[in-house]
Design a protein around this motif. Structure first.
Motif, PDB file in Angstrom:
ATOM      1  N   THR A 148       0.939  -1.342  -0.391  1.00 26.20           N
ATOM      2  CA  THR A 148      -0.271  -0.555  -0.233  1.00 26.20           C
ATOM      3  C   THR A 148       1.432   1.318  -0.100  1.00 26.20           C
ATOM      4  OG1 THR A 148      -0.093  -0.164   2.343  1.00 26.20           O
ATOM      5  CG2 THR A 148      -1.604  -1.106   1.009  1.00 26.20           C
ATOM      6  N   ARG A 149       0.296   2.174  -0.466  1.00 27.62           N
ATOM      7  CA  ARG A 149       1.166   3.301  -0.534  1.00 27.62           C
ATOM      8  C   ARG A 149       0.505   4.496   0.269  1.00 27.62           C
ATOM      9  NH1 ARG A 149       2.232   5.761  -6.510  1.00 27.62           N
ATOM     10  NH2 ARG A 149       4.853   5.414  -6.241  1.00 27.62           N
ATOM     11  N   ARG A 150       1.756   4.979   1.155  1.00 33.44           N
ATOM     12  CA  ARG A 150       1.524   6.192   1.789  1.00 33.44           C
ATOM     13  C   ARG A 150       1.222   7.134   0.823  1.00 33.44           C
ATOM     14  NH1 ARG A 150       4.138   4.914   7.897  1.00 33.44           N
ATOM     15  NH2 ARG A 150       3.078   2.834   8.681  1.00 33.44           N
ATOM     16  N   ALA A 151       0.377   8.490   1.552  1.00 35.51           N
ATOM     17  CA  ALA A 151       0.081   9.513   1.305  1.00 35.51           C
ATOM     18  C   ALA A 151       1.490  10.495   1.798  1.00 35.51           C
ATOM     19  CB  ALA A 151      -0.606  10.267   1.500  1.00 35.51           C
ATOM     20  N   ARG A 152       2.348  11.004   0.707  1.00 37.59           N
ATOM     21  CA  ARG A 152       3.736  11.890   1.503  1.00 37.59           C
ATOM     22  C   ARG A 152       2.821  12.972   2.334  1.00 37.59           C
ATOM     23  NH1 ARG A 152       8.498  11.700  -2.647  1.00 37.59           N
ATOM     24  NH2 ARG A 152       8.620   9.186  -1.991  1.00 37.59           N
ATOM     25  N   VAL A 153       3.235  13.607   3.195  1.00 37.43           N
ATOM     26  CA  VAL A 153       3.240  14.675   3.904  1.00 37.43           C
ATOM     27  C   VAL A 153       4.021  15.734   3.381  1.00 37.43           C
ATOM     28  CG1 VAL A 153       2.185  16.157   5.517  1.00 37.43           C
ATOM     29  CG2 VAL A 153       1.322  14.112   4.840  1.00 37.43           C
ATOM     30  N   ARG A 154       3.603  16.960   2.573  1.00 44.89           N
ATOM     31  CA  ARG A 154       4.900  18.238   2.611  1.00 44.89           C
ATOM     32  C   ARG A 154       4.571  18.950   4.031  1.00 44.89           C
ATOM     33  NH1 ARG A 154       5.583  23.017  -0.988  1.00 44.89           N
ATOM     34  NH2 ARG A 154       7.776  23.145  -0.627  1.00 44.89           N
ATOM     35  N   THR A 155       6.415  18.462   4.225  1.00 46.59           N
ATOM     36  CA  THR A 155       6.411  19.554   5.510  1.00 46.59           C
ATOM     37  C   THR A 155       7.586  20.031   5.417  1.00 46.59           C
ATOM     38  OG1 THR A 155       6.487  17.771   6.904  1.00 46.59           O
ATOM     39  CG2 THR A 155       7.247  19.745   7.831  1.00 46.59           C
ATOM     40  N   THR A 156       7.591  21.667   6.058  1.00 43.93           N
ATOM     41  CA  THR A 156       8.373  23.155   5.412  1.00 43.93           C
ATOM     42  C   THR A 156       8.948  23.178   6.737  1.00 43.93           C
ATOM     43  OG1 THR A 156       7.642  23.246   3.638  1.00 43.93           O
ATOM     44  CG2 THR A 156       9.060  24.715   3.660  1.00 43.93           C
ATOM     45  N   ARG A 157       9.877  23.005   7.286  1.00 47.51           N
ATOM     46  CA  ARG A 157      10.465  24.051   8.269  1.00 47.51           C
ATOM     47  C   ARG A 157      11.654  24.972   8.368  1.00 47.51           C
ATOM     48  NH1 ARG A 157       9.767  19.713  12.902  1.00 47.51           N
ATOM     49  NH2 ARG A 157       9.021  17.718  10.941  1.00 47.51           N
ATOM     50  N   ALA A 158      10.951  25.937   8.801  1.00 48.38           N
ATOM     51  CA  ALA A 158      12.452  27.595   9.393  1.00 48.38           C
ATOM     52  C   ALA A 158      12.706  27.336  11.121  1.00 48.38           C
ATOM     53  CB  ALA A 158      12.151  28.491   8.727  1.00 48.38           C
ATOM     54  N   GLU A 159      13.469  28.015  10.966  1.00 44.45           N
ATOM     55  CA  GLU A 159      14.643  28.356  12.572  1.00 44.45           C
ATOM     56  C   GLU A 159      15.505  29.379  12.835  1.00 44.45           C
ATOM     57  OE1 GLU A 159      16.672  25.587  16.440  1.00 44.45           O
ATOM     58  OE2 GLU A 159      15.217  24.894  15.097  1.00 44.45           O
ATOM     59  N   TYR A 160      14.669  30.192  12.953  1.00 43.06           N
ATOM     60  CA  TYR A 160      15.501  31.833  13.555  1.00 43.06           C
ATOM     61  C   TYR A 160      16.428  31.838  14.785  1.00 43.06           C
ATOM     62  CZ  TYR A 160      13.157  31.724   9.445  1.00 43.06           C
ATOM     63  OH  TYR A 160      12.188  31.648   7.814  1.00 43.06           O
ATOM     64  N   LEU A 161      17.679  32.119  15.081  1.00 35.75           N
ATOM     65  CA  LEU A 161      18.104  32.556  16.336  1.00 35.75           C
ATOM     66  C   LEU A 161      18.058  34.327  16.326  1.00 35.75           C
ATOM     67  CD1 LEU A 161      18.918  31.852  18.909  1.00 35.75           C
ATOM     68  CD2 LEU A 161      21.302  31.930  18.284  1.00 35.75           C
ATOM     69  N   LEU A 162      17.069  34.788  16.956  1.00 34.98           N
ATOM     70  CA  LEU A 162      16.747  35.662  17.111  1.00 34.98           C
ATOM     71  C   LEU A 162      17.650  37.021  18.653  1.00 34.98           C
ATOM     72  CD1 LEU A 162      13.120  36.140  16.346  1.00 34.98           C
ATOM     73  CD2 LEU A 162      15.006  37.231  15.009  1.00 34.98           C
ATOM     74  N   PRO A 163      17.894  37.663  19.154  1.00 36.39           N
ATOM     75  CA  PRO A 163      18.903  38.112  19.959  1.00 36.39           C
ATOM     76  C   PRO A 163      17.665  39.517  20.540  1.00 36.39           C
ATOM     77  CG  PRO A 163      19.473  39.855  18.355  1.00 36.39           C
ATOM     78  CD  PRO A 163      18.368  38.280  17.491  1.00 36.39           C
ATOM     79  N   HIS A 164      18.273  39.166  21.465  1.00 34.16           N
ATOM     80  CA  HIS A 164      17.243  40.292  23.193  1.00 34.16           C
ATOM     81  C   HIS A 164      17.691  41.387  22.739  1.00 34.16           C
ATOM     82  CE1 HIS A 164      15.936  42.204  26.314  1.00 34.16           C
ATOM     83  NE2 HIS A 164      14.799  40.964  26.781  1.00 34.16           N
ATOM     84  N   ALA A 165      17.177  42.357  21.179  1.00 29.90           N
ATOM     85  CA  ALA A 165      17.183  43.797  21.239  1.00 29.90           C
ATOM     86  C   ALA A 165      15.483  43.919  20.771  1.00 29.90           C
ATOM     87  CB  ALA A 165      17.607  44.026  19.557  1.00 29.90           C
ATOM     88  N   ARG A 166      15.348  45.677  20.521  1.00 32.92           N
ATOM     89  CA  ARG A 166      14.138  46.024  20.505  1.00 32.92           C
ATOM     90  C   ARG A 166      13.568  45.933  19.271  1.00 32.92           C
ATOM     91  NH1 ARG A 166      15.749  51.973  21.452  1.00 32.92           N
ATOM     92  NH2 ARG A 166      16.472  51.611  19.862  1.00 32.92           N
ATOM     93  N   GLU A 167      14.057  45.282  18.355  1.00 32.36           N
ATOM     94  CA  GLU A 167      13.509  45.230  16.143  1.00 32.36           C
ATOM     95  C   GLU A 167      13.437  43.716  16.292  1.00 32.36           C
ATOM     96  OE1 GLU A 167      18.564  45.651  16.969  1.00 32.36           O
ATOM     97  OE2 GLU A 167      16.500  47.180  17.195  1.00 32.36           O
ATOM     98  N   THR A 168      13.631  42.834  17.705  1.00 37.64           N
ATOM     99  CA  THR A 168      13.901  40.992  17.446  1.00 37.64           C
ATOM    100  C   THR A 168      12.142  41.263  16.797  1.00 37.64           C
ATOM    101  OG1 THR A 168      15.494  40.824  19.103  1.00 37.64           O
ATOM    102  CG2 THR A 168      13.608  39.498  18.353  1.00 37.64           C
ATOM    103  N   VAL A 169      11.235  41.989  17.434  1.00 36.72           N
ATOM    104  CA  VAL A 169       9.788  41.341  17.074  1.00 36.72           C
ATOM    105  C   VAL A 169       9.642  41.467  15.637  1.00 36.72           C
ATOM    106  CG1 VAL A 169       7.640  42.092  17.338  1.00 36.72           C
ATOM    107  CG2 VAL A 169       9.039  41.642  19.226  1.00 36.72           C
ATOM    108  N   PHE A 170       9.922  42.685  15.168  1.00 37.49           N
ATOM    109  CA  PHE A 170      10.337  43.626  13.570  1.00 37.49           C
ATOM    110  C   PHE A 170      10.387  41.630  12.228  1.00 37.49           C
ATOM    111  CE2 PHE A 170      12.459  44.853   9.732  1.00 37.49           C
ATOM    112  CZ  PHE A 170      11.124  45.415   9.144  1.00 37.49           C
ATOM    113  N   TRP A 171      11.852  41.829  13.121  1.00 36.60           N
ATOM    114  CA  TRP A 171      12.222  40.690  11.872  1.00 36.60           C
ATOM    115  C   TRP A 171      11.879  39.187  12.631  1.00 36.60           C
ATOM    116  CZ3 TRP A 171      14.890  42.404   8.621  1.00 36.60           C
ATOM    117  CH2 TRP A 171      16.128  43.761   8.616  1.00 36.60           C
TER     118      TRP A 171
END
Length: 137
Positions: A3-26
């Protein structure tokens, strides 16, 4: 018989953000870029405006209530978007009812209202991860 399983496409991203005023914007900018790339030609896993607001609130809490940098993880699988924000502070988020005139204090309430699920997980290094899952409408 195979039997064939349906492939589930998974896309991920990870970002390390500094403790700074502009962090929320980024964090918002990176989330917008990620979602634009992921949903190009496909159906959005969730309302992007909800994702931006959740990222904003969770990252703002880290910059406001800790001295830690934060890690933003985004994952799209099938019809689900998962947003995770990790920091090095062991203090768990507290829900507190804001007074009518308060200008802050509603962030976690907003996240809970927009997310399908929300979890707070302890990390092995003594910090925490807040995970919010959004599903397609």
């Amino acid at each position: 018989m195979r039997t064939r399983r349906a492939r589930v496409r998974t896309t991920r991203a990870e970002y390390l953000l500094p403790h700074a005023r502009e962090t929320v914007f980024w964090a918002r900018w990176l989330t917008a870029a990620f979602l634009t790339r992921v949903i190009a030609g496909a159906t959005a896993p969730a309302d992007p405006a909800d994702a931006y607001l959740i990222v904003t609130e969770l990252v703002a809490n880290v910059t406001r209530h800790t001295r830690s940098s934060c890690r933003l993880r985004l994952c799209v699988a099938a019809d689900t978007l998962t947003v995770e924000v990790s920091d090095d502070c062991p203090d768990r988020p507290r829900f507190r009812p804001p007074a009518p005139g308060d200008e802050s204090g509603r962030g976690l309430l907003i996240v809970c209202a927009l997310a399908h699920t929300i979890d707070v997980l302890d990390t092995p290094t003594g910090g925490k991860t807040i995970r919010a899952t959004l599903s397609a409408a």
